[in-house]
Scaffold this motif. Sequence first.
Motif, PDB file in Angstrom:
ATOM      1  N   PHE A 205      -4.151  -3.504 121.538  1.00  0.00           N
ATOM      2  CA  PHE A 205      -3.642  -4.695 120.858  1.00  0.00           C
ATOM      3  C   PHE A 205      -4.672  -5.817 120.898  1.00  0.00           C
ATOM      4  O   PHE A 205      -4.840  -6.556 119.924  1.00  0.00           O
ATOM      5  CB  PHE A 205      -2.319  -5.152 121.487  1.00  0.00           C
ATOM      6  CG  PHE A 205      -1.601  -6.186 120.676  1.00  0.00           C
ATOM      7  CD1 PHE A 205      -0.688  -5.807 119.712  1.00  0.00           C
ATOM      8  CD2 PHE A 205      -1.843  -7.541 120.867  1.00  0.00           C
ATOM      9  CE1 PHE A 205      -0.019  -6.766 118.948  1.00  0.00           C
ATOM     10  CE2 PHE A 205      -1.197  -8.495 120.110  1.00  0.00           C
ATOM     11  CZ  PHE A 205      -0.281  -8.108 119.143  1.00  0.00           C
ATOM     12  N   SER A 206      -5.385  -5.944 122.028  1.00  0.00           N
ATOM     13  CA  SER A 206      -6.363  -7.027 122.167  1.00  0.00           C
ATOM     14  C   SER A 206      -7.486  -6.918 121.145  1.00  0.00           C
ATOM     15  O   SER A 206      -8.101  -7.915 120.779  1.00  0.00           O
ATOM     16  CB  SER A 206      -6.952  -7.051 123.579  1.00  0.00           C
ATOM     17  OG  SER A 206      -7.841  -5.975 123.775  1.00  0.00           O
ATOM     18  N   LYS A 207      -7.732  -5.710 120.665  1.00  0.00           N
ATOM     19  CA  LYS A 207      -8.794  -5.499 119.687  1.00  0.00           C
ATOM     20  C   LYS A 207      -8.393  -5.963 118.290  1.00  0.00           C
ATOM     21  O   LYS A 207      -9.251  -6.128 117.428  1.00  0.00           O
ATOM     22  CB  LYS A 207      -9.176  -4.020 119.638  1.00  0.00           C
ATOM     23  CG  LYS A 207      -9.795  -3.516 120.927  1.00  0.00           C
ATOM     24  CD  LYS A 207     -10.009  -2.021 120.880  1.00  0.00           C
ATOM     25  CE  LYS A 207     -10.507  -1.506 122.224  1.00  0.00           C
ATOM     26  NZ  LYS A 207     -10.596  -0.041 122.247  1.00  0.00           N
ATOM     27  N   ARG A 208      -7.094  -6.157 118.093  1.00  0.00           N
ATOM     28  CA  ARG A 208      -6.630  -6.539 116.756  1.00  0.00           C
ATOM     29  C   ARG A 208      -5.708  -7.760 116.764  1.00  0.00           C
ATOM     30  O   ARG A 208      -4.905  -7.954 115.856  1.00  0.00           O
ATOM     31  CB  ARG A 208      -5.950  -5.345 116.085  1.00  0.00           C
ATOM     32  CG  ARG A 208      -4.850  -4.721 116.874  1.00  0.00           C
ATOM     33  CD  ARG A 208      -4.252  -3.496 116.157  1.00  0.00           C
ATOM     34  NE  ARG A 208      -3.326  -2.807 117.012  1.00  0.00           N
ATOM     35  CZ  ARG A 208      -2.069  -3.169 117.248  1.00  0.00           C
ATOM     36  NH1 ARG A 208      -1.577  -4.252 116.684  1.00  0.00           N
ATOM     37  NH2 ARG A 208      -1.302  -2.462 118.053  1.00  0.00           N
ATOM     38  N   ILE A 209      -5.817  -8.601 117.804  1.00  0.00           N
ATOM     39  CA  ILE A 209      -5.035  -9.835 117.848  1.00  0.00           C
ATOM     40  C   ILE A 209      -5.403 -10.680 116.630  1.00  0.00           C
ATOM     41  O   ILE A 209      -6.584 -10.875 116.334  1.00  0.00           O
ATOM     42  CB  ILE A 209      -5.307 -10.638 119.133  1.00  0.00           C
ATOM     43  CG1 ILE A 209      -4.812  -9.890 120.362  1.00  0.00           C
ATOM     44  CG2 ILE A 209      -4.646 -12.011 119.070  1.00  0.00           C
ATOM     45  CD1 ILE A 209      -5.195 -10.538 121.676  1.00  0.00           C
ATOM     46  N   THR A 210      -4.380 -11.173 115.957  1.00  0.00           N
ATOM     47  CA  THR A 210      -4.612 -12.015 114.777  1.00  0.00           C
ATOM     48  C   THR A 210      -4.268 -13.463 115.089  1.00  0.00           C
ATOM     49  O   THR A 210      -3.601 -13.761 116.090  1.00  0.00           O
ATOM     50  CB  THR A 210      -3.731 -11.547 113.596  1.00  0.00           C
ATOM     51  OG1 THR A 210      -2.353 -11.798 113.927  1.00  0.00           O
ATOM     52  CG2 THR A 210      -3.953 -10.077 113.276  1.00  0.00           C
ATOM     53  N   GLY A 211      -4.690 -14.335 114.216  1.00  0.00           N
ATOM     54  CA  GLY A 211      -4.325 -15.738 114.337  1.00  0.00           C
ATOM     55  C   GLY A 211      -2.816 -15.919 114.271  1.00  0.00           C
ATOM     56  O   GLY A 211      -2.252 -16.782 114.953  1.00  0.00           O
TER      57      GLY A 211
ATOM     58  N   ARG B 229       5.295  -8.441 127.051  1.00  0.00           N
ATOM     59  CA  ARG B 229       6.070  -7.832 125.972  1.00  0.00           C
ATOM     60  C   ARG B 229       5.450  -6.498 125.523  1.00  0.00           C
ATOM     61  O   ARG B 229       6.159  -5.540 125.264  1.00  0.00           O
ATOM     62  CB  ARG B 229       6.204  -8.801 124.806  1.00  0.00           C
ATOM     63  CG  ARG B 229       7.091 -10.001 125.137  1.00  0.00           C
ATOM     64  CD  ARG B 229       7.160 -11.010 124.010  1.00  0.00           C
ATOM     65  NE  ARG B 229       7.816 -10.481 122.829  1.00  0.00           N
ATOM     66  CZ  ARG B 229       9.134 -10.421 122.642  1.00  0.00           C
ATOM     67  NH1 ARG B 229       9.955 -10.813 123.592  1.00  0.00           N
ATOM     68  NH2 ARG B 229       9.638  -9.952 121.517  1.00  0.00           N
ATOM     69  N   ILE B 230       4.139  -6.465 125.447  1.00  0.00           N
ATOM     70  CA  ILE B 230       3.453  -5.235 125.025  1.00  0.00           C
ATOM     71  C   ILE B 230       3.639  -4.139 126.065  1.00  0.00           C
ATOM     72  O   ILE B 230       3.998  -3.009 125.735  1.00  0.00           O
ATOM     73  CB  ILE B 230       1.953  -5.507 124.757  1.00  0.00           C
ATOM     74  CG1 ILE B 230       1.795  -6.413 123.535  1.00  0.00           C
ATOM     75  CG2 ILE B 230       1.187  -4.202 124.580  1.00  0.00           C
ATOM     76  CD1 ILE B 230       0.413  -7.010 123.400  1.00  0.00           C
ATOM     77  N   THR B 231       3.395  -4.469 127.333  1.00  0.00           N
ATOM     78  CA  THR B 231       3.495  -3.450 128.376  1.00  0.00           C
ATOM     79  C   THR B 231       4.937  -2.987 128.581  1.00  0.00           C
ATOM     80  O   THR B 231       5.168  -1.796 128.805  1.00  0.00           O
ATOM     81  CB  THR B 231       2.890  -3.926 129.715  1.00  0.00           C
ATOM     82  OG1 THR B 231       3.530  -5.134 130.126  1.00  0.00           O
ATOM     83  CG2 THR B 231       1.396  -4.160 129.584  1.00  0.00           C
ATOM     84  N   HIS B 232       5.904  -3.902 128.490  1.00  0.00           N
ATOM     85  CA  HIS B 232       7.308  -3.507 128.666  1.00  0.00           C
ATOM     86  C   HIS B 232       7.812  -2.629 127.528  1.00  0.00           C
ATOM     87  O   HIS B 232       8.742  -1.849 127.712  1.00  0.00           O
ATOM     88  CB  HIS B 232       8.204  -4.729 128.839  1.00  0.00           C
ATOM     89  CG  HIS B 232       8.008  -5.416 130.147  1.00  0.00           C
ATOM     90  ND1 HIS B 232       8.227  -6.758 130.336  1.00  0.00           N
ATOM     91  CD2 HIS B 232       7.582  -4.949 131.353  1.00  0.00           C
ATOM     92  CE1 HIS B 232       7.951  -7.083 131.573  1.00  0.00           C
ATOM     93  NE2 HIS B 232       7.558  -6.006 132.211  1.00  0.00           N
ATOM     94  N   SER B 233       7.193  -2.762 126.366  1.00  0.00           N
ATOM     95  CA  SER B 233       7.614  -1.933 125.232  1.00  0.00           C
ATOM     96  C   SER B 233       6.836  -0.614 125.174  1.00  0.00           C
ATOM     97  O   SER B 233       7.021   0.177 124.255  1.00  0.00           O
ATOM     98  CB  SER B 233       7.440  -2.697 123.918  1.00  0.00           C
ATOM     99  OG  SER B 233       6.068  -2.875 123.624  1.00  0.00           O
ATOM    100  N   GLY B 234       5.958  -0.410 126.148  1.00  0.00           N
ATOM    101  CA  GLY B 234       5.189   0.834 126.205  1.00  0.00           C
ATOM    102  C   GLY B 234       3.910   0.802 125.381  1.00  0.00           C
ATOM    103  O   GLY B 234       3.259   1.827 125.210  1.00  0.00           O
TER     104      GLY B 234
END
Length: 141
Positions: free
Chosen positions: A57-63, A46-51
């Motif tokens: 994003f991995s640095k700020r993944i939340t619960g 989803r992240i890569t398809h949305s550019g």
Amino acid sequence: MQRFGLSQFADAFAKKAADTDYSRFAGLRDVTSEDIRAAAEVLWQRITHSGGDPEEFSKRITGMDVVETLKAKVEHYQDDNHLVSVNYEGYWDWTDKLGLSFGLLEQMQRELSRKYLTEKRSEGFDTVDNRYGIWLFRFEG
């Protein structure tokens, strides 16, 4: 320098999942490590398809990211055989009557599975198909 990829993203997601009390949600009490990896993979997609940038994003993944992604899982199949058995009722009875070869049965399973997943993607589902199984996710909004 090593390129940041799905494996590193999945590791970051799994680490955050280990620190998240997702099991407090009734539907998430039977989550497996394979489910967590599939959730990471679908989030990566989803992240890569949305550019977006998966490394950032991995640095700020939340619960909450972990919980929402795991909650989006709606189906899991062990493999093509399992998917076909569940979704094409009577398939095995029909193929048994025809006495088809093992190779042809495998080819038919793959094709039916591919067709099913294509239909689900056109209905707005996200899919993950890897060596650990097949998952369908449905995200709100």
